[in-house]
Design a protein around this motif. Structure first.
Motif, PDB file in Angstrom:
ATOM      1  N   SER A  66     -27.198 -13.267 104.490  1.00 45.67           N
ATOM      2  CA  SER A  66     -26.967 -14.489 103.715  1.00 45.67           C
ATOM      3  C   SER A  66     -28.126 -14.741 102.758  1.00 45.67           C
ATOM      4  N   ARG A  67     -27.844 -15.530 101.738  1.00 47.79           N
ATOM      5  CA  ARG A  67     -28.883 -15.881 100.764  1.00 47.79           C
ATOM      6  C   ARG A  67     -29.967 -16.721 101.424  1.00 47.79           C
ATOM      7  N   HIS A  68     -29.578 -17.575 102.365  1.00 45.44           N
ATOM      8  CA  HIS A  68     -30.558 -18.411 103.065  1.00 45.44           C
ATOM      9  C   HIS A  68     -31.512 -17.558 103.893  1.00 45.44           C
ATOM     10  N   ALA A  69     -30.964 -16.556 104.562  1.00 45.57           N
ATOM     11  CA  ALA A  69     -31.808 -15.654 105.350  1.00 45.57           C
ATOM     12  C   ALA A  69     -32.749 -14.869 104.439  1.00 45.57           C
ATOM     13  N   ALA A  70     -32.285 -14.497 103.249  1.00 46.67           N
ATOM     14  CA  ALA A  70     -33.144 -13.780 102.298  1.00 46.67           C
ATOM     15  C   ALA A  70     -34.316 -14.661 101.870  1.00 46.67           C
ATOM     16  N   VAL A  71     -34.038 -15.929 101.606  1.00 44.83           N
ATOM     17  CA  VAL A  71     -35.104 -16.856 101.220  1.00 44.83           C
ATOM     18  C   VAL A  71     -36.095 -17.029 102.369  1.00 44.83           C
ATOM     19  N   LEU A  72     -35.590 -17.203 103.580  1.00 46.63           N
ATOM     20  CA  LEU A  72     -36.480 -17.367 104.736  1.00 46.63           C
ATOM     21  C   LEU A  72     -37.352 -16.136 104.948  1.00 46.63           C
ATOM     22  N   LYS A  73     -36.763 -14.958 104.778  1.00 47.55           N
ATOM     23  CA  LYS A  73     -37.533 -13.735 104.956  1.00 47.55           C
ATOM     24  C   LYS A  73     -38.585 -13.594 103.857  1.00 47.55           C
ATOM     25  N   ALA A  74     -38.234 -13.969 102.633  1.00 49.78           N
ATOM     26  CA  ALA A  74     -39.201 -13.919 101.531  1.00 49.78           C
ATOM     27  C   ALA A  74     -40.363 -14.874 101.791  1.00 49.78           C
ATOM     28  N   ILE A  75     -40.074 -16.039 102.334  1.00 47.40           N
ATOM     29  CA  ILE A  75     -41.129 -16.992 102.678  1.00 47.40           C
ATOM     30  C   ILE A  75     -42.016 -16.402 103.765  1.00 47.40           C
ATOM     31  N   LYS A  76     -41.400 -15.828 104.779  1.00 43.36           N
ATOM     32  CA  LYS A  76     -42.151 -15.219 105.883  1.00 43.36           C
ATOM     33  C   LYS A  76     -43.081 -14.116 105.376  1.00 43.36           C
ATOM     34  N   LEU A  77     -42.607 -13.341 104.397  1.00 44.19           N
ATOM     35  CA  LEU A  77     -43.392 -12.233 103.848  1.00 44.19           C
ATOM     36  C   LEU A  77     -44.382 -12.696 102.764  1.00 44.19           C
ATOM     37  N   GLY A  78     -44.379 -13.983 102.455  1.00 46.13           N
ATOM     38  CA  GLY A  78     -45.298 -14.503 101.454  1.00 46.13           C
ATOM     39  C   GLY A  78     -44.893 -14.206 100.026  1.00 46.13           C
ATOM     40  N   MET A  79     -43.610 -13.912  99.816  1.00 50.96           N
ATOM     41  CA  MET A  79     -43.125 -13.553  98.496  1.00 50.96           C
ATOM     42  C   MET A  79     -42.688 -14.764  97.678  1.00 50.96           C
ATOM     43  N   THR A  80     -42.445 -15.871  98.318  1.00 58.95           N
ATOM     44  CA  THR A  80     -42.066 -17.103  97.650  1.00 58.95           C
ATOM     45  C   THR A  80     -42.443 -18.260  98.569  1.00 58.95           C
ATOM     46  N   THR A  81     -42.437 -19.442  98.016  1.00 57.00           N
ATOM     47  CA  THR A  81     -42.714 -20.635  98.821  1.00 57.00           C
ATOM     48  C   THR A  81     -41.626 -21.653  98.531  1.00 57.00           C
ATOM     49  N   LEU A  82     -41.531 -22.625  99.380  1.00 56.62           N
ATOM     50  CA  LEU A  82     -40.586 -23.702  99.127  1.00 56.62           C
ATOM     51  C   LEU A  82     -41.163 -24.587  98.026  1.00 56.62           C
ATOM     52  N   PRO A  83     -40.296 -25.086  97.143  1.00 61.59           N
ATOM     53  CA  PRO A  83     -40.786 -25.927  96.046  1.00 61.59           C
ATOM     54  C   PRO A  83     -41.335 -27.244  96.540  1.00 61.59           C
TER      55      PRO A  83
END
Length: 83
Positions: A66-83
């Motif tokens: 899912s797109r939500h899981a992709a965002v969570l994984k990116a956050i976990k990996l330090g690739m993005t942050t929540l706005p």
């Protein structure tokens, strides 16, 4: 009801971090802001089909469904942050 707890057992290594294209980074950023594919398509002046194509690539690169899981994984990996 089953409750799931988010756990991170080991820190991410460079091997764990997928290579994303600039467009994938941009779409991931908009997803983290809660935008739908239709909204992202308007913002980026692209078709919704194009956005969904990039989202499918992101899900595959993060090995999620899912797109939500992709965002969570990116956050976990330090690739993005929540706005």
């Amino acid at each position: 009801m089953t409750h799931f707890r988010y756990q991170s057992h080991t820190p991410a290594t460079l091997h764990d971090i997928p290579h994303l294209t600039p467009k994938e980074h941009e779409i991931l950023d908009w997803c983290s802001r809660g935008k739908t594919s239709a909204e992202i398509a308007i913002i980026l002046n692209k078709s919704e089909t194009t956005i969904n194509f990039h989202m499918a690539n992101l899900r595959a690169k993060f090995n999620v469904t899912s797109r939500h899981a992709a965002v969570l994984k990116a956050i976990k990996l330090g690739m993005t942050t929540l706005p």
